[in-house]
Design a protein around this motif. Structure first.
Motif, PDB file in Angstrom:
ATOM      1  N   ASP A  51      21.784  -1.981 -13.408  1.00  0.00           N
ATOM      2  CA  ASP A  51      21.208  -2.847 -14.567  1.00  0.00           C
ATOM      3  C   ASP A  51      19.837  -3.440 -14.001  1.00  0.00           C
ATOM      4  O   ASP A  51      18.765  -3.489 -15.031  1.00  0.00           O
ATOM      5  N   ALA A  52      19.571  -4.237 -12.766  1.00  0.00           N
ATOM      6  CA  ALA A  52      18.606  -4.887 -12.510  1.00  0.00           C
ATOM      7  C   ALA A  52      17.553  -3.557 -12.311  1.00  0.00           C
ATOM      8  O   ALA A  52      16.289  -3.703 -12.521  1.00  0.00           O
ATOM      9  N   LEU A  53      18.018  -2.629 -11.446  1.00  0.00           N
ATOM     10  CA  LEU A  53      16.990  -1.425 -11.494  1.00  0.00           C
ATOM     11  C   LEU A  53      16.407  -0.868 -12.681  1.00  0.00           C
ATOM     12  O   LEU A  53      15.171  -0.645 -12.757  1.00  0.00           O
ATOM     13  N   ALA A  54      17.310  -0.675 -13.563  1.00  0.00           N
ATOM     14  CA  ALA A  54      16.661  -0.085 -14.890  1.00  0.00           C
ATOM     15  C   ALA A  54      15.931  -1.261 -15.763  1.00  0.00           C
ATOM     16  O   ALA A  54      14.794  -0.823 -16.399  1.00  0.00           O
ATOM     17  N   GLU A  55      16.095  -2.432 -15.553  1.00  0.00           N
ATOM     18  CA  GLU A  55      15.566  -3.502 -16.066  1.00  0.00           C
ATOM     19  C   GLU A  55      13.873  -3.469 -15.319  1.00  0.00           C
ATOM     20  O   GLU A  55      12.920  -3.777 -15.993  1.00  0.00           O
ATOM     21  N   ALA A  56      13.899  -3.346 -14.027  1.00  0.00           N
ATOM     22  CA  ALA A  56      12.564  -3.343 -13.332  1.00  0.00           C
ATOM     23  C   ALA A  56      11.699  -2.181 -13.783  1.00  0.00           C
ATOM     24  O   ALA A  56      10.430  -2.270 -13.858  1.00  0.00           O
ATOM     25  N   ILE A  57      12.381  -1.032 -14.102  1.00  0.00           N
ATOM     26  CA  ILE A  57      11.606   0.280 -14.327  1.00  0.00           C
ATOM     27  C   ILE A  57      11.181   0.103 -15.797  1.00  0.00           C
ATOM     28  O   ILE A  57      10.299   0.360 -16.337  1.00  0.00           O
ATOM     29  N   GLY A  58      12.269  -0.316 -16.677  1.00  0.00           N
ATOM     30  CA  GLY A  58      11.835  -0.453 -18.108  1.00  0.00           C
ATOM     31  C   GLY A  58      10.979  -1.541 -18.606  1.00  0.00           C
ATOM     32  O   GLY A  58      10.212  -0.949 -19.275  1.00  0.00           O
TER      33      GLY A  58
ATOM     34  N   ALA B 101       5.033   2.752 -20.746  1.00  0.00           N
ATOM     35  CA  ALA B 101       5.877   3.621 -21.682  1.00  0.00           C
ATOM     36  C   ALA B 101       5.638   4.965 -21.274  1.00  0.00           C
ATOM     37  O   ALA B 101       6.373   5.721 -21.202  1.00  0.00           O
ATOM     38  N   GLU B 102       4.335   5.379 -21.267  1.00  0.00           N
ATOM     39  CA  GLU B 102       3.839   6.978 -20.878  1.00  0.00           C
ATOM     40  C   GLU B 102       4.310   7.409 -19.630  1.00  0.00           C
ATOM     41  O   GLU B 102       4.267   8.590 -19.332  1.00  0.00           O
ATOM     42  N   ARG B 103       4.709   6.535 -18.715  1.00  0.00           N
ATOM     43  CA  ARG B 103       5.168   6.963 -17.321  1.00  0.00           C
ATOM     44  C   ARG B 103       6.540   6.932 -17.276  1.00  0.00           C
ATOM     45  O   ARG B 103       7.290   7.308 -16.050  1.00  0.00           O
ATOM     46  N   GLN B 104       7.414   6.358 -18.104  1.00  0.00           N
ATOM     47  CA  GLN B 104       8.918   6.345 -18.129  1.00  0.00           C
ATOM     48  C   GLN B 104       9.467   7.615 -17.907  1.00  0.00           C
ATOM     49  O   GLN B 104      10.353   7.627 -16.752  1.00  0.00           O
ATOM     50  N   ALA B 105       9.224   8.727 -18.459  1.00  0.00           N
ATOM     51  CA  ALA B 105       9.879   9.973 -18.039  1.00  0.00           C
ATOM     52  C   ALA B 105       9.626  10.422 -16.702  1.00  0.00           C
ATOM     53  O   ALA B 105      10.789  10.743 -16.202  1.00  0.00           O
ATOM     54  N   ALA B 106       8.500  10.281 -16.245  1.00  0.00           N
ATOM     55  CA  ALA B 106       8.196  10.852 -14.932  1.00  0.00           C
ATOM     56  C   ALA B 106       8.943   9.932 -13.922  1.00  0.00           C
ATOM     57  O   ALA B 106       9.728  10.478 -13.148  1.00  0.00           O
ATOM     58  N   VAL B 107       9.222   8.591 -14.142  1.00  0.00           N
ATOM     59  CA  VAL B 107      10.002   7.825 -13.064  1.00  0.00           C
ATOM     60  C   VAL B 107      11.216   8.036 -13.356  1.00  0.00           C
ATOM     61  O   VAL B 107      11.991   8.205 -12.253  1.00  0.00           O
ATOM     62  N   LEU B 108      12.036   8.205 -14.610  1.00  0.00           N
ATOM     63  CA  LEU B 108      13.317   8.623 -14.750  1.00  0.00           C
ATOM     64  C   LEU B 108      13.858   9.859 -13.916  1.00  0.00           C
ATOM     65  O   LEU B 108      14.696  10.223 -13.497  1.00  0.00           O
TER      66      LEU B 108
ATOM     67  N   ASP C 157       0.886  -1.220   0.121  1.00  0.00           N
ATOM     68  CA  ASP C 157      -0.039   0.015  -0.041  1.00  0.00           C
ATOM     69  C   ASP C 157       0.973   1.151   0.083  1.00  0.00           C
ATOM     70  O   ASP C 157       0.447   2.261   0.199  1.00  0.00           O
ATOM     71  N   ASP C 158       2.144   1.055  -0.322  1.00  0.00           N
ATOM     72  CA  ASP C 158       3.120   2.297  -0.254  1.00  0.00           C
ATOM     73  C   ASP C 158       2.830   3.151  -1.406  1.00  0.00           C
ATOM     74  O   ASP C 158       2.504   2.736  -2.508  1.00  0.00           O
ATOM     75  N   PRO C 159       2.678   4.422  -1.120  1.00  0.00           N
ATOM     76  CA  PRO C 159       2.292   5.292  -2.263  1.00  0.00           C
ATOM     77  C   PRO C 159       3.282   5.485  -3.502  1.00  0.00           C
ATOM     78  O   PRO C 159       2.669   5.459  -4.591  1.00  0.00           O
ATOM     79  N   VAL C 160       4.425   5.394  -3.119  1.00  0.00           N
ATOM     80  CA  VAL C 160       5.428   5.390  -4.383  1.00  0.00           C
ATOM     81  C   VAL C 160       5.565   4.097  -4.962  1.00  0.00           C
ATOM     82  O   VAL C 160       5.570   4.244  -6.253  1.00  0.00           O
ATOM     83  N   ALA C 161       5.563   3.233  -4.260  1.00  0.00           N
ATOM     84  CA  ALA C 161       5.714   1.862  -4.873  1.00  0.00           C
ATOM     85  C   ALA C 161       4.354   1.623  -5.700  1.00  0.00           C
ATOM     86  O   ALA C 161       4.425   1.131  -6.967  1.00  0.00           O
ATOM     87  N   ARG C 162       3.171   2.155  -5.169  1.00  0.00           N
ATOM     88  CA  ARG C 162       1.980   1.668  -6.141  1.00  0.00           C
ATOM     89  C   ARG C 162       2.006   2.916  -7.399  1.00  0.00           C
ATOM     90  O   ARG C 162       1.165   2.608  -8.120  1.00  0.00           O
ATOM     91  N   TRP C 163       2.581   3.923  -7.181  1.00  0.00           N
ATOM     92  CA  TRP C 163       2.849   4.739  -8.310  1.00  0.00           C
ATOM     93  C   TRP C 163       3.603   4.441  -9.391  1.00  0.00           C
ATOM     94  O   TRP C 163       3.172   4.482 -10.553  1.00  0.00           O
ATOM     95  N   LEU C 164       4.547   3.619  -8.851  1.00  0.00           N
ATOM     96  CA  LEU C 164       5.451   2.966  -9.969  1.00  0.00           C
ATOM     97  C   LEU C 164       4.857   1.771 -10.556  1.00  0.00           C
ATOM     98  O   LEU C 164       4.833   1.656 -11.722  1.00  0.00           O
ATOM     99  N   PHE C 165       3.803   1.213  -9.812  1.00  0.00           N
ATOM    100  CA  PHE C 165       3.376  -0.164 -10.299  1.00  0.00           C
ATOM    101  C   PHE C 165       2.018  -0.302  -9.764  1.00  0.00           C
ATOM    102  O   PHE C 165       1.589  -0.980  -8.814  1.00  0.00           O
ATOM    103  N   PRO C 166       1.048   0.559 -10.379  1.00  0.00           N
ATOM    104  CA  PRO C 166      -0.299   0.738  -9.900  1.00  0.00           C
ATOM    105  C   PRO C 166      -1.138  -0.723 -10.042  1.00  0.00           C
ATOM    106  O   PRO C 166      -1.967  -0.806  -9.014  1.00  0.00           O
TER     107      PRO C 166
END
Length: 196
Positions: free
Chosen positions: A84-91, A96-103, A27-36
Motif C-alpha cells: 500500500d505504501a509503495l503504491a501510494e508513493a508511486i501513485g 500521470a503520463e509515466r505511471q504506466a511505464a513505472v508500473l 544520483d541513482d539513474p532509476v530513482a531519478r527516472w522515477l522522481f526526476p
C-alpha cells in the motif's frame, strides 16, 4: 575494510536510515527516472524507501554501519514490502503520463524475482562523502554470511554499472536486464550460498 561493525537499525532510527538512503540514491539513474524533479524526489522517494524499510525494521533486517555512513534494507524469505505504501508513493509521486511505464517496470521486476526462498536486497547505499571506503562491501558481507549459514540465495537489482561491479565482487552473478518504456536498465543479480 569489511571488519566494520554492522548493527541492526534501532527502533526509532528509521528516519536516519531513510536519510542515508535518500542521500545515497540522489544520483541513482532509476530513482531519478522515477522522481526526476528535486522536490518530487525529496517528497516521494522517502515514502518508497519506507515501503521497504518498515518491514525490514520490524524484522531486524535493516542494517547500518558507522553511525549511518551506510545502510542496507534486506527482506528475509517470506517478507514483503508494504504494498500500500509503495503504491501510494508511486501513485502520488510519479507523473500521470509515466505511471504506466513505472508500473510496467515494477511488474517486470516482480517477474524476475526468484521463486524459491531467498534474501532480497531492495536498497543499499552509502552517504556520498563515505563512498569508496568499503562501507557498501561491509554491508553486503553481513547478510551474505547469513545466506551461507541458512543455505539460501540472495537477490537484488543493480541500478548502475558501478553497482554491478561491486556486487560481482561479492559473488553475485548477473541474470538479465530489466527495463520498460525508456527506463534505465536494471540488472537482476543472484548470489548462491557459499560463493565468495
Amino acid at each position: 575494510m569489511n571488519e566494520r561493525a554492522i548493527v541492526p537499525v534501532a527502533a526509532g532510527a528509521q528516519r536516519r536510515c531513510v536519510g542515508t538512503l535518500i542521500a545515497a540514491f540522489a544520483d541513482d539513474p532509476v530513482a531519478r527516472w522515477l522522481f526526476p524533479e528535486p522536490g518530487q524526489y525529496l517528497d516521494h522517494f522517502p515514502r518508497l524507501v519506507g515501503a521497504f524499510a518498515e518491514p525490514a525494521l520490524e524484522a531486524g533486517t535493516a542494517f547500518q554501519v558507522d553511525g549511518f555512513a551506510g545502510a542496507a534494507v534486506w527482506l528475509a524469505p517470506g517478507q514483503e514490502p508494504d504494498e500500500d505504501a509503495l503504491a501510494e508513493a508511486i501513485g502520488q509521486g510519479v507523473s500521470a503520463e509515466r505511471q504506466a511505464a513505472v508500473l510496467e517496470l515494477l511488474g517486470r521486476m516482480a517477474e524476475a524475482h526468484p521463486k524459491e526462498a531467498h534474501w532480497y536486497l531492495p536498497l543499499i547505499g552509502v552517504e556520498p562523502a563515505y563512498q569508496g571506503r568499503g562501507y557498501g562491501s561491509a554491508l553486503l558481507s553481513q547478510v551474505s554470511k547469513v545466506c551461507d549459514r541458512e543455505g539460501l540465495p540472495a537477490y537484488l537489482e543493480a541500478t548502475s554499472p558501478a553497482n554491478v561491479a561491486l556486487y560481482r565482487r561479492h559473488g553475485f552473478r548477473p541474470l538479465g536486464l530489466i527495463q520498460a518504456q525508456g527506463s534505465p536498465p536494471l540488472v537482476s543479480m543472484e548470489r548462491e550460498p557459499g560463493v565468495a
